[in-house]
Design a protein around this motif. Structure first.
Motif, PDB file in Angstrom:
ATOM      1  N   ASP A 154       0.818  -1.213   0.000  1.00  0.00           N
ATOM      2  CA  ASP A 154       0.000   0.000   0.000  1.00  0.00           C
ATOM      3  C   ASP A 154       0.850   1.261   0.000  1.00  0.00           C
ATOM      4  N   THR A 155       2.005   1.203   0.638  1.00  0.00           N
ATOM      5  CA  THR A 155       2.917   2.339   0.667  1.00  0.00           C
ATOM      6  C   THR A 155       3.765   2.379  -0.597  1.00  0.00           C
ATOM      7  N   LEU A 156       4.134   1.227  -1.111  1.00  0.00           N
ATOM      8  CA  LEU A 156       5.058   1.162  -2.245  1.00  0.00           C
ATOM      9  C   LEU A 156       4.417   1.526  -3.588  1.00  0.00           C
ATOM     10  N   ILE A 157       3.172   1.120  -3.807  1.00  0.00           N
ATOM     11  CA  ILE A 157       2.537   1.311  -5.117  1.00  0.00           C
ATOM     12  C   ILE A 157       1.818   2.656  -5.169  1.00  0.00           C
ATOM     13  N   ASN A 158       2.069   3.372  -6.246  1.00  0.00           N
ATOM     14  CA  ASN A 158       1.405   4.646  -6.490  1.00  0.00           C
ATOM     15  C   ASN A 158       0.159   4.402  -7.336  1.00  0.00           C
ATOM     16  N   LYS A 159      -0.986   4.326  -6.669  1.00  0.00           N
ATOM     17  CA  LYS A 159      -2.240   4.077  -7.380  1.00  0.00           C
ATOM     18  C   LYS A 159      -2.910   5.375  -7.825  1.00  0.00           C
ATOM     19  N   ARG A 160      -2.274   6.511  -7.569  1.00  0.00           N
ATOM     20  CA  ARG A 160      -2.829   7.795  -8.006  1.00  0.00           C
ATOM     21  C   ARG A 160      -2.214   8.272  -9.321  1.00  0.00           C
ATOM     22  N   GLY A 161      -1.161   7.634  -9.755  1.00  0.00           N
ATOM     23  CA  GLY A 161      -0.415   8.105 -10.914  1.00  0.00           C
ATOM     24  C   GLY A 161      -0.977   7.661 -12.247  1.00  0.00           C
ATOM     25  N   THR A 162      -0.440   8.260 -13.274  1.00  0.00           N
ATOM     26  CA  THR A 162      -0.845   7.975 -14.648  1.00  0.00           C
ATOM     27  C   THR A 162      -0.600   6.519 -15.016  1.00  0.00           C
ATOM     28  N   THR A 163       0.523   5.973 -14.587  1.00  0.00           N
ATOM     29  CA  THR A 163       0.846   4.580 -14.947  1.00  0.00           C
ATOM     30  C   THR A 163      -0.229   3.638 -14.442  1.00  0.00           C
ATOM     31  N   TRP A 164      -0.674   3.799 -13.190  1.00  0.00           N
ATOM     32  CA  TRP A 164      -1.715   2.939 -12.633  1.00  0.00           C
ATOM     33  C   TRP A 164      -3.016   3.101 -13.424  1.00  0.00           C
ATOM     34  N   ARG A 165      -3.391   4.329 -13.720  1.00  0.00           N
ATOM     35  CA  ARG A 165      -4.647   4.584 -14.436  1.00  0.00           C
ATOM     36  C   ARG A 165      -4.631   3.994 -15.841  1.00  0.00           C
ATOM     37  N   GLN A 166      -3.461   3.868 -16.437  1.00  0.00           N
ATOM     38  CA  GLN A 166      -3.361   3.341 -17.795  1.00  0.00           C
ATOM     39  C   GLN A 166      -3.241   1.815 -17.854  1.00  0.00           C
ATOM     40  N   LEU A 167      -3.124   1.174 -16.694  1.00  0.00           N
ATOM     41  CA  LEU A 167      -3.017  -0.289 -16.688  1.00  0.00           C
ATOM     42  C   LEU A 167      -4.323  -0.933 -17.126  1.00  0.00           C
ATOM     43  N   SER A 168      -4.195  -2.072 -17.765  1.00  0.00           N
ATOM     44  CA  SER A 168      -5.383  -2.859 -18.097  1.00  0.00           C
ATOM     45  C   SER A 168      -5.941  -3.456 -16.806  1.00  0.00           C
TER      46      SER A 168
END
Length: 118
Positions: free
Chosen positions: A52-66
């Motif tokens: 939960d601390t390591l992964i950036n779920k707010r960033g563009t990369t996360w939003r672009q994941l399938s």
């Protein structure tokens, strides 16, 4: 010695590097994209600070994941982060005693001076 992990064109990473330089802190910069990441590094960070601390779920990369790749965050997190290192919150500062993400001048100063934080 510290290692600062991140991406060289990230503004927050630049701030952290500038601060470390201004404080004459001995560190090595490791660019996720140029230098790569090992599964061992990621496993170590997951154990020390958690997903939960390591992964950036707010960033563009996360939003672009399938959707399939987002599901991998539940079952194959290490492989997902090797494939998409930009998902890792940055900068990540590490030495033998410290592993923290993000940049906060006060936190960095305290950690480098041995003041414990939770």
């Amino acid at each position: 010695m510290f290692t600062l992990y991140g991406i060289s064109n990230c503004d927050t990473v630049r701030k952290a590097r500038k601060w470390l330089d201004s404080q004459a802190i001995d560190y090595r910069f490791h660019d996720f994209r140029k230098d790569g990441l090992s599964a061992q590094d990621i496993e170590r960070w997951l154990q020390q600070i958690g997903p939960d601390t390591l992964i950036n779920k707010r960033g563009t990369t996360w939003r672009q994941l399938s959707d399939a790749d987002r599901q991998r965050a539940e079952t194959e997190i290490t492989a997902l982060l090797v494939d998409y290192p930009a998902l890792i919150k940055r900068p990540l500062l590490e030495n033998q005693a410290i592993c923290t993400v993000g940049f906060n001048e006060t936190l960095y100063r305290d950690l480098i001076n041995g003041v414990p934080h939770e």
